[in-house]
Design a protein around this motif. Structure first.
Motif, short mmCIF file in Angstrom:
data_model
loop_
_atom_site.label_atom_id
_atom_site.label_comp_id
_atom_site.label_asym_id
_atom_site.label_seq_id
_atom_site.Cartn_x
_atom_site.Cartn_y
_atom_site.Cartn_z
N ARG A 38 -8.89 -6.28 3.14
CA ARG A 38 -8.71 -4.86 2.84
C ARG A 38 -8.59 -4.70 1.34
NH1 ARG A 38 -3.77 -2.65 5.76
NH2 ARG A 38 -4.18 -0.83 4.46
N PHE A 39 -9.18 -3.63 0.84
CA PHE A 39 -9.04 -3.33 -0.57
C PHE A 39 -7.64 -2.78 -0.82
CE2 PHE A 39 -9.44 0.23 -3.76
CZ PHE A 39 -9.36 -0.60 -4.88
N ALA A 40 -6.98 -3.30 -1.81
CA ALA A 40 -5.66 -2.84 -2.24
C ALA A 40 -4.77 -2.48 -1.06
CB ALA A 40 -5.81 -1.63 -3.18
N PRO A 41 -4.42 -3.43 -0.24
CA PRO A 41 -3.66 -3.12 0.98
C PRO A 41 -2.32 -2.46 0.67
CG PRO A 41 -3.78 -5.50 0.61
CD PRO A 41 -4.72 -4.87 -0.35
N HIS A 42 -1.76 -2.73 -0.51
CA HIS A 42 -0.47 -2.13 -0.84
C HIS A 42 -0.57 -0.62 -0.96
CE1 HIS A 42 -2.62 -3.12 -4.54
NE2 HIS A 42 -2.05 -2.05 -5.06
N MET A 43 -1.79 -0.11 -1.15
CA MET A 43 -1.93 1.34 -1.30
C MET A 43 -1.69 2.07 0.02
SD MET A 43 -2.19 1.70 -4.42
CE MET A 43 -2.34 3.49 -4.41
N SER A 44 -1.63 1.31 1.10
CA SER A 44 -1.28 1.95 2.37
C SER A 44 0.23 2.00 2.55
CB SER A 44 -1.92 1.18 3.53
OG SER A 44 -3.31 1.25 3.40
N ASP A 45 0.96 1.31 1.66
CA ASP A 45 2.42 1.36 1.73
C ASP A 45 3.00 2.32 0.70
OD1 ASP A 45 2.31 -0.62 3.68
OD2 ASP A 45 2.35 -2.23 2.19
N VAL A 46 2.24 2.45 -0.39
CA VAL A 46 2.70 3.37 -1.43
C VAL A 46 2.39 4.79 -0.96
CG1 VAL A 46 2.29 4.11 -3.80
CG2 VAL A 46 2.34 1.67 -3.24
#
Lengths: 811, 366
Positions: A38-46
């Motif tokens: 996944r691209f930038a998976p942390h962006m689903s947490d932010v």
């Protein structure tokens, strides 16, 4: 290479296709997918936060205390040091527990005594770019304000999957080094439409064109597009995100667009600041010896005459196909540019990038050989994209287009029967035509099949013959649907291979009854080992690019490889038995084709603890190894040779304790058995605790093959009883045991059935320079019962013959 | 009724000589009782033989008794003779009985085997070993020769021409990038030499030498210029396979590969072919086998359940031409099996450098 699914979707509708399925399908039909992420998976947490208000921190001038609504019951209190944070902004908030890139976990904290329950993030903290001069104020979207509390990825449509493709599997497919090429494959696989792409150049002005002169054939086409009125700056988010997804840092709009075009179409290109170029335009030529340039990474590079250069005003402005120059790169204030889209020779680019150890996205593509029609498409693509973003740009003059090139597009005749025969599938012509069309190849029915038009992008090296098209059909049809078929035709047992049979017999005997360990060694022998074993002289084949400077020599023989193992093996155990069957190379005996002669050898090493002083004469390594050698030769189906004292069998052989074997004067010698040269033993570290009784043997497999085979035969069991006689012969010390044995055989007149030496004795009782050899002799006749009288006659004959040779029989 | 003996019989072997001859009358009952006691007490067979000699031997008691008979009164002679013989029979019987019992006691002692401990370590058996690469190579050779494949050999120091040119890999071909070649010089030779990077050069050598159709495999050492670590080695073993025949298809290749894998893993193995680029085959494939070690992902298959096992493909028409064959008439398939890799898979070896390292502690395990 990284591929973004979202990017692909610009070219083909991927609705309903999961990243996993896409990866599998690409792997099975096109190229090897190494992974999906996944691209930038942390962006689903932010999450999207709404800054309600910012108050000054009581104890710190630069800190603010923000109340941020993230969709929860109450706003969060977050301490933030960014200068640009202000009430009313939509921002990216990492709440407690969120993990940001760099394994940075957000925790509840107190900052200067004020509690902070999360972090308002900057672009750099989210790994979305380098900006860190403030927090990231989320952009507005046309649908209205972003919903608070929603993951930022969803709010901004950032969800993407990144597919990593093994570059090696694209070696032959320059067309796949861009998203559109991959999309074309997917369109063929999923039978979906490849969306049209506008590759028409916009309207060009009629100003004075930029002068371009190509002076070297390593550039087959140089196309220059002049653009005016551009304004450089940050790229739009969609462009930044696509670049980030495939691992490219966004720089500025002009550079990002240039990269985008390369990653989209596979054509590298370069944007020059036109104001930094000389008025006489561009000259493409080879570098002159001693010429230098500073590339845009700031490195000053020394050039050589094989480097292809883009020059302006006599000075290099780019290293063709590898990297641009520092002086002419686009900057913040660039408004007038020259876009270079060119075709450079693959080998030239590869040599330069290899020499500089600097492989770039550009050089990697040129190395695959690009077709010369692609620059025009790339220039148009860049122009259209820029125009879409900045409608005010203009194109003041006609394209500069220089070089000597030809469109490689061609036609290949394909027979349906050949497709069916080679693939082993029943596939009718219509199905074949459908697959070809989906791949962008154009089949037209022609006698017995099709004439298939191959577009430029695939015609250069990839699709050049009928068989290439068989592959195209096969891979899209899927090899998984090819039915398994048995080979047909008579199965003849392969012709008898004596060498292989001999090799097996030797290996089996040595690893079996003889209890040797088989070693397989490197073909390189370190210089140091060759020196220590005395084997460094003679010509060697040498590797020009060895793994280490002292590992260049290709071995002439197998023995040193084994000797190098003895010391460590002796540390492990008392008795070491090693053998290797391998090859050596002799330059001095090269064949007509210039290849060194290959020798196929059996080398053996036997190492024992030093023999005790009262050990039997045959207890030492030398005689044990001689026994093993005779045994293995017999096992190989050859009568053991006669062993005669030798002097120069091998540099690692003891000068006296060595014998060489041969069958007859006509046949080449088969090898030697020797104790190790004492100096070599010490050089190998076999001293002190590791002092060893070492014997070595080398047999030439070629000589064994040339020797007369001794087929296994049956001998009838004796009909008459045997007579056992023990004889002790006193002989001069220097008389070889072999001579005594021969005399005994002769005295037996054919009745000596067995002869076994059981004692060797030297001592004062015999007198100076004498030795005594005692044998068990078995006499037996095929025609009569031998009597004591016969034994006495035998002893009489032996005694006379011994005396004639200066020896005597001890009675 | 036994006759009376006038003198006592001492318990000693020289008794007969001390027994006066002539008219002496001997009490055989006493002798018998005394002898029986001694027999019962005899510790071993040697003692029994001594008693036997003493009583029934050539110069023993019985003999002297018999010798004394002529001196007896005629009416006693018969009885004396009988009792001497009875004595002899009785003593022999007692000895035999005692001997049997002594024998069985010895057997009993042997059977008791006091102090035996079968768990003491036995002496070490020293043995030789075949290198694991040899073992796996042989297994494959046997499998393929049973299907009519020849086993061929080729030079490790090879001509550029056979390693590259004739395999459709001209100079400056991008595929040469991925082949980290050891180029070589040989004194006095102007030939373009190298250490073969694969066993494939033997494809063309075989075509030049053999009359089609034929099937061949070529096990051997190959070389790549690369930095070594636990999974990379500059020298390793490969096995080339080549079938040249008329009308050979991808279907035949799949069939042959499945047979090969059955032979290697001793069970049915699912395979898949996917496109792979090797200039000397067209179409070229990577053959993946369903991981034989797991069902749902393991470290061997890197959690994919597939292991990339061997490159293969239909022999490229240009290679057939280089081998002197007409691609319109002849076709074929080729494959390259990584022997070193297969050995590592088979035995679970975690460091490829052990294979050619020559460490006895490694070799001794096979």
């Amino acid at each position: 290479m990284f591929i973004s699914m979202k990017w692909l979707a610009r070219h083909v509708d991927l609705t309903g296709i999961t990243p996993e399925q896409l990866a599998d399908d690409l792997t099975l039909s096109t190229c090897e997918v190494e992974g999906i992420e996944r691209f930038a998976p942390h962006m689903s947490d932010v999450v999207v936060g709404h800054v309600l208000e910012r108050e000054q921190h009581p104890d710190a001038d630069k800190l603010g205390i923000c109340r941020v609504d993230v969709g929860g019951d109450e706003p969060l209190q977050i301490v933030c040091g960014a200068p640009n944070v202000a009430g009313g902004q939509r921002v990216a908030v990492a709440t407690i527990g969120t993990v940001l890139p760099g394994d940075f976990k957000i925790k509840k904290s107190k900052i200067r005594g004020v509690e902070s329950r999360g972090m308002i993030c900057s672009v750099r903290e989210l790994d979305l770019g380098d900006e860190h001069d403030g927090i990231w104020v989320l952009p507005e979207v046309s649908e209205g304000p972003l919903t608070v509390g929603q993951p930022v990825a969803a709010a901004l449509g950032m969800e993407d999957w990144v597919i990593e493709v093994d570059n090696k599997s694209l070696t032959h497919r320059p067309d796949l080094w861009g998203h559109r090429g991959i999309a074309r494959e997917l369109a063929a696989i999923y039978e979906r439409e490849l969306l049209p792409l506008d590759l028409e150049l916009p309207k060009l002005g009629d100003g004075e064109p930029v002068q371009v002169r190509v002076e070297d054939p390593a550039c087959s086409r140089y196309l220059g597009l002049a653009i005016d009125g551009a304004s450089n700056g940050a790229s739009p988010d969609w462009l930044r995100q696509l670049l980030l997804a495939v691992g490219q840092r966004p720089i500025d709009l002009l550079v990002d667009l240039s990269n985008f075009v390369m990653l989209d179409l596979g054509q590298p290109n370069h944007a020059f600041d036109r104001d930094q170029l000389a008025a006489d335009g561009i000259v493409v030529r080879k570098a002159r010896s001693g010429e230098r340039m500073t590339t845009l990474d700031g490195e000053e590079r020394e050039l050589v005459e094989s480097d292809l250069l883009i020059t302006s005003g006599g000075a290099p402005v780019a290293l063709a196909g590898v990297m641009g120059g520092e002086g002419s790169k686009v900057g913040d204030d660039t408004g007038r540019l020259l876009l270079e889209c060119a075709t450079f020779d693959a080998t030239t680019v590869r040599r330069t990038s290899a020499r500089l150890a600097h492989r770039t996205d550009s050089s990697a593509r040129f190395e695959k050989t690009l077709d010369a029609t692609l620059p025009a498409a790339a220039a148009a693509h860049f122009a259209r994209l820029l125009q879409g973003l900045q409608p005010e740009v203009s194109f003041p003059c006609a394209l500069a287009d220089a070089g000597d090139w030809a469109d490689p597009a061609r036609s290949i005749h394909l027979r349906g029967d050949v497709v069916r025969r080679d693939l082993g599938v029943e596939l009718d012509d219509a199905a074949i035509a459908s697959i070809l069309s989906r791949l962008g190849l154009t089949p037209t029915e022609a006698s017995g099949g099709f004439d298939v038009a191959i577009p430029s992008a695939r015609a250069l090296k990839d699709l050049t013959m009928e068989r290439d098209l068989v592959e195209e059909v096969g891979r899209i049809h899927r090899y998984g649907s090819v039915p398994e078929a048995p080979l047909v035709g008579a199965i003849e047992p392969p012709p008898f291979d004596r060498r292989r049979q001999m090799v097996r017999a030797v290996e089996d005997r040595l690893a079996g009854a003889a209890r040797f360990h088989q070693v397989l060694s490197y073909s390189f022998t370190p210089d140091d080992l060759l020196e220590r074993t005395g084997c460094a002289s003679g010509d060697f084949v040498r590797a020009d690019n060895p793994v280490a400077p002292d590992m260049a020599r290709i071995r002439r023989e197998v023995l040193p490889s084994l000797l190098g193992l003895v010391e460590s093996a002796r540390r492990e155990r008392d008795v070491v038995r090693l053998f290797e069957l391998g090859k050596g190379y002799r330059p001095e005996e090269a064949g007509e084709d210039g290849m060194p002669r290959e020798v196929h050898q059996l080398a053996m090493v036997l190492a024992l603890p030093p023999a005790a002083s009262d050990a039997s004469f045959d207890a030492g390594a030398f005689f044990q190894l001689r026994a093993a050698v005779d045994d293995v030769i017999s096992a190989a189906g050859v009568t053991p040779p006669a062993w005669a004292a030798a002097e120069t069998a091998h540099p690692a052989a003891h000068p006296v304790k060595q014998v060489a074997g041969s069958w007859s004067a006509e046949l080449e010698g088969c090898g030697f058995v020797a104790s190790i040269e004492p100096g070599v033993a010490r050089a190998l570290g076999l001293e002190g605790e590791l002092a060893s009784d070492v014997a070595v043997a080398v047999l030439d497999l070629g000589a064994l093959l040339a020797a007369l085979p001794s087929p296994p035969t049956y001998r009838p069991l004796p009909k008459f009883p045997m007579v056992k006689v023990d004889v002790a012969c006193v002989a001069p010390s220097e008389m070889p045991a072999a001579d005594l044995g021969a005399m005994i055989e002769k005295a037996g007149k054919g009745a000596v059935r067995d002869l076994q030496l059981f004692d060797v004795f030297r001592g004062e009782a015999l007198g100076e320079g004498k030795k005594s050899l005692a044998y068990h002799v078995v006499l037996q006749s095929d025609t009569k019962t031998l009597t004591d009288k016969d034994a006495q006659k035998f002893l009489g004959r032996l005694e006379r013959s011994l005396e004639q040779q200066g020896a005597a029989l001890r009675r | 009724m036994a006759a009376r003996c006038l003198i006592s019989i001492p318990n000693r072997p020289d008794f007969p000589r001390r027994c006066p001859g002539g008219n002496a009358v001997t009490d055989t009952t006493t002798i018998l009782a005394d002898t029986r006691a001694r027999i019962t007490a005899a510790p071993d067979v040697e003692a029994l033989r001594a008693i036997e000699r003493e009583v029934v031997g050539k110069d023993g008691i019985v003999a002297s008794l018999l010798k004394s008979i002529p001196g007896l009164p005629p009416e006693e002679r018969k009885g004396a003779g009988q009792s001497a013989n009875q004595l002899k029979q009785a003593v022999l019987a007692a000895i035999e009985e005692r001997e049997a019992s002594l024998g069985s006691a010895a057997l009993d002692a042997e059977r008791r085997a006091d102090g035996f401990d079968g768990t003491l370590p036995p002496p070490r058996v020293e043995r030789g070993t075949l290198h694991p690469v040899t073992q796996v190579t042989r297994e494959l050779e046997d499998l393929f020769t049973s299907m009519g494949y020849m086993v061929l050999d080729g030079p490790e120091v090879e001509l550029d021409d056979y390693n590259f040119e004739k395999l459709n890999i001209p100079a400056d071909h991008p595929a040469r990038d991925t082949q980290d070649t050891f180029y070589c010089s040989s004194p006095g030779s102007r030939a373009s030499l190298l250490l073969r990077t694969h066993t494939s050069p033997v494809q063309v050598r075989a075509m030049e030498r053999l009359e089609p159709p034929f099937r061949a495999i070529v096990p051997g050492k190959v070389f790549r210029q690369e930095t070594t670590d636990a999974s990379h080695e500059h020298t390793f073993h490969q096995m080339e396979g080549l079938v040249i025949d008329r009308n050979v298809s991808v279907g035949h290749l799949i069939g042959a590969m499945k047979t090969l894998l059955r032979g290697i893993f001793k069970k049915e193995i699912e395979v898949r072919l996917r496109p792979g680029y090797f200039p000397f085959v067209e179409p070229g494939f990577e053959l993946d086998a369903r991981c034989p070690f797991c069902t749902d992902g393991c470290s061997v298959c890197k959690r994919t359940t597939w292991i990339e096992l061997l490159p293969c493909g239909l022999v490229h028409p240009n290679v057939l031409k280089a081998g002197g064959l007409d691609p319109e008439e002849w076709g074929g398939f080729a494959f390259g099996l990584g022997l070193s890799r297969l050995v590592m898979l088979r035995y679970g070896i975690d460091d490829v450098r052990h294979l050619l390292g020559g460490d006895l502690r490694f070799l001794d395990q096979f």
